[in-house]
Enzyme design. Structure first.
Site, PDB file in Angstrom:
ATOM      1  N   ARG A   1      -0.539   2.919  -2.059  1.00 48.57           N
ATOM      2  CA  ARG A   1      -1.973   1.884  -2.144  1.00 48.57           C
ATOM      3  C   ARG A   1      -2.745   2.507  -3.235  1.00 48.57           C
ATOM      4  O   ARG A   1      -3.123   1.690  -3.759  1.00 48.57           O
ATOM      5  CB  ARG A   1      -2.692   2.082  -0.761  1.00 48.57           C
ATOM      6  CG  ARG A   1      -1.791   1.125   0.058  1.00 48.57           C
ATOM      7  CD  ARG A   1      -2.345   1.215   1.518  1.00 48.57           C
ATOM      8  NE  ARG A   1      -2.680   2.430   2.007  1.00 48.57           N
ATOM      9  CZ  ARG A   1      -3.824   3.015   2.548  1.00 48.57           C
ATOM     10  NH1 ARG A   1      -4.728   2.284   3.079  1.00 48.57           N
ATOM     11  NH2 ARG A   1      -3.854   4.115   3.141  1.00 48.57           N
TER      12      ARG A   1
ATOM     13  N   ASN B   1      -1.901  -1.153   4.369  1.00 38.01           N
ATOM     14  CA  ASN B   1      -0.789  -1.004   5.235  1.00 38.01           C
ATOM     15  C   ASN B   1      -0.471  -1.999   6.395  1.00 38.01           C
ATOM     16  O   ASN B   1      -1.550  -2.404   6.832  1.00 38.01           O
ATOM     17  CB  ASN B   1      -0.693   0.255   5.836  1.00 38.01           C
ATOM     18  CG  ASN B   1      -0.585   1.585   4.684  1.00 38.01           C
ATOM     19  OD1 ASN B   1      -0.006   1.134   3.799  1.00 38.01           O
ATOM     20  ND2 ASN B   1      -0.991   2.809   5.169  1.00 38.01           N
TER      21      ASN B   1
END
Length: 96
Positions: free
Chosen positions: A25, A43
């Site tokens: 990320r 997520n």
């Protein structure tokens, strides 16, 4: 044909593989900001990362190419994509 400069699009990409807990990320956020995109990477409970990016179509396509590339943290096994109109609700790019 429109000559409008309002050509912003929304890319939603679901990235599968070993992509959680490996800096994916953060890496995605860095690439998106370099490309001038706004959005988020978060997520999902099933182990995927959902990437939502808004901005210039070319920049979104470049981000998608990077997500599918072999230079990502972890290991990407597949990327599913969806395109739409930009919502304009994002400011900056965040890890959610």
């Amino acid at each position: 044909m429109s000559s409008s400069t309002d050509s912003a699009v929304r890319l939603t990409a679901w990235v599968q593989g070993e992509v959680q807990g490996v800096g994916f990320r953060w890496w995605t956020r860095s690439r998106a900001l370099e490309l001038g995109l706004v959005g988020q990477a978060r997520n999902l409970t099933d182990g995927r990362v959902a990437v939502t990016a808004e901005g210039d179509r070319g920049a979104c396509e470049r981000l998608l190419d990077l997500l599918k590339g072999d230079a990502t943290p972890g290991r990407v096994t597949s990327v599913t994509e969806s395109w739409g109109a930009a919502s304009g609700t994002f400011s900056g790019f965040v890890e959610a």
